[in-house]
Design an enzyme around this catalytic site. Structure first.
Site, PDB file in Angstrom:
ATOM      1  CG  ASP A 180       7.625 -24.860   9.437  1.00 13.69           C
ATOM      2  OD1 ASP A 180       9.539 -25.069   9.210  1.00 13.69           O
ATOM      3  OD2 ASP A 180       7.349 -24.440  10.718  1.00 13.69           O
ATOM      4  CG  ASP A 190      10.521 -23.045  15.555  1.00 10.24           C
ATOM      5  OD1 ASP A 190      10.499 -23.939  16.443  1.00 10.24           O
ATOM      6  OD2 ASP A 190      10.671 -22.419  15.077  1.00 10.24           O
ATOM      7  N   GLY A 250      10.836 -19.660  10.929  1.00 13.50           N
ATOM      8  CA  GLY A 250      11.335 -20.028   9.823  1.00 13.50           C
ATOM      9  C   GLY A 250      12.549 -18.954   9.050  1.00 13.50           C
ATOM     10  NE  ARG A 279      21.207 -21.515  14.500  1.00 17.76           N
ATOM     11  CZ  ARG A 279      22.211 -22.723  14.710  1.00 17.76           C
ATOM     12  NH1 ARG A 279      23.872 -22.005  14.679  1.00 17.76           N
ATOM     13  NH2 ARG A 279      21.598 -23.569  14.202  1.00 17.76           N
ATOM     14  CB  SER A 328      15.525 -25.850  12.138  1.00 14.07           C
ATOM     15  OG  SER A 328      16.908 -26.086  13.864  1.00 14.07           O
ATOM     16  CG  ASN A 357      20.480 -26.856  16.478  1.00 16.37           C
ATOM     17  OD1 ASN A 357      21.536 -27.577  16.140  1.00 16.37           O
ATOM     18  ND2 ASN A 357      19.751 -26.054  16.192  1.00 16.37           N
ATOM     19  CG  ASP A 369       5.711 -22.650  12.467  1.00 19.36           C
ATOM     20  OD1 ASP A 369       5.885 -21.961  11.450  1.00 19.36           O
ATOM     21  OD2 ASP A 369       5.857 -21.409  13.817  1.00 19.36           O
TER      22      ASP A 369
HETATM   23  P1  B16 Z   1      18.462 -22.968  13.693  1.00 17.37           P
HETATM   24  P2  B16 Z   1      11.256 -24.106  10.803  1.00 17.37           P
HETATM   25  C1  B16 Z   1      13.489 -22.671  11.700  1.00 17.37           C
HETATM   26  O1  B16 Z   1      12.710 -23.624  12.201  1.00 17.37           O
HETATM   27  C2  B16 Z   1      12.462 -21.404  13.139  1.00 17.37           C
HETATM   28  O2  B16 Z   1      11.042 -21.251  12.299  1.00 17.37           O
HETATM   29  C3  B16 Z   1      13.377 -20.275  12.745  1.00 17.37           C
HETATM   30  O3  B16 Z   1      13.102 -19.484  14.601  1.00 17.37           O
HETATM   31  C4  B16 Z   1      15.211 -20.219  13.659  1.00 17.37           C
HETATM   32  O4  B16 Z   1      15.882 -19.297  13.286  1.00 17.37           O
HETATM   33  C5  B16 Z   1      15.646 -21.669  12.217  1.00 17.37           C
HETATM   34  O5  B16 Z   1      14.651 -22.220  12.015  1.00 17.37           O
HETATM   35  C6  B16 Z   1      16.569 -21.589  11.743  1.00 17.37           C
HETATM   36  O6  B16 Z   1      17.532 -22.504  13.082  1.00 17.37           O
HETATM   37  O7  B16 Z   1      18.655 -21.761  14.821  1.00 17.37           O
HETATM   38  O8  B16 Z   1      17.849 -24.704  14.548  1.00 17.37           O
HETATM   39  O9  B16 Z   1      19.497 -23.058  12.808  1.00 17.37           O
HETATM   40  O10 B16 Z   1      10.439 -23.515  11.426  1.00 17.37           O
HETATM   41  O11 B16 Z   1      11.919 -23.373  10.072  1.00 17.37           O
HETATM   42  O12 B16 Z   1      11.515 -25.099  11.514  1.00 17.37           O
HETATM   43 MG    MG Z   2       7.899 -22.924  11.958  1.00 16.88          MG
END
Ligand code: B16
Ligand code: MG
Length: 211
Positions: A9, A11, A46, A49, A117, A119, A171
């Site tokens: 993962d 974030d 995780g 958005r 994400s 991003n 996490d």
């Molecule tokens: P984005 P992961 C997740 O990343 C984040 O934990 C979560 O808080 C967020 O809303 C999601 O990505 C989408 O992210 O807005 O940047 O597209 O933990 O799966 O790496």
């Molecule tokens: Mg995460």
């Protein structure tokens, strides 16, 4: 534990962008007079958005929001978040993470990112982490977010390995549930350790080396 590939993962595991997500959501929640603290933020780990906004709006008591307004909130949250990401650099990755990725590669494991994400590519570029991975599966490749297993199954497909040969490091509770649903091994770090659903718990990333 026997595995051929490790899916990380992003974030909250490889980098700590969770604090930037919190700051951005906090601004949106404050505008709408919605109570939002670190504990509320943990529920968004995780989760995609749009699904995150729906969770935040559970405590919203104002007038109903149109779909256009929701789309505008999502865009603005992402703009605030991306502004924070501009400050990221390779120094945002710990030596423990970098050394573990190198050692796993030397030992012949296949490595992938498995993140909700959209991003992800930008974060990997800012932190110079992309070079360690054989594949990247992220929010741009999926239609269903964690706890759905889609992103981890995509990672296994990109790596050309069977799900049962993959170990997922997460996490988030949603991420551990996604790994279990994918039929993969799982190791929890940080907040996901509490529910005890993962096959293993680790205190730091290099603990993977002795699993
Ligand atoms: P984005 P992961 C997740 O990343 C984040 O934990 C979560 O808080 C967020 O809303 C999601 O990505 C989408 O992210 O807005 O940047 O597209 O933990 O799966 O790496
Ligand atoms: Mg995460």
């Amino acid at each position: 534990m026997e595995f051929k590939a490790v899916i990380f993962d992003l974030d909250g595991v490889l980098v700590f962008t969770d604090k930037y997500h919190f700051l951005a959501w906090k601004k949106i929640a404050d505008e709408l007079d919605i109570p939002f603290d670190e504990k509320d933020n943990d529920r968004l780990r995780g989760v995609g958005r749009a699904e995150s906004l729906d969770i935040i709006l559970e405590k919203y008591t104002g007038e109903e929001l149109s779909s256009e307004k929701k789309a505008e909130l999502l865009e603005r949250k992402n703009d605030i978040y991306k502004e924070q990401l501009k400050n990221m650099s390779p120094s945002d990755v710990t030596d423990d993470v970098r050394n573990t990725l190198k050692k796993l590669h030397e030992r012949g494991y296949l490595l992938s990112v498995g993140s909700s994400s959209k991003n992800t590519a930008y974060i990997l570029e800012r932190t110079d982490l992309g070079k360690y991975f054989d594949a990247v599966a992220d929010g741009t490749h999926i239609t269903r977010t964690k706890p759905d297993p889609e992103v981890f199954l995509k990672a296994a497909e990109f790596l050309k390995v069977e799900p049962e040969d993959c170990l997922v490091i997460e996490d988030a509770d949603a991420g551990i549930e996604a790994a279990i649903a994918a039929g993969m091994h799982s190791a929890a770090i940080g907040p996901a350790r509490q529910r005890g659903r993962a096959e293993a718990c680790i205190g730091k990333i290099s603990d993977i080396l002795s699993l």
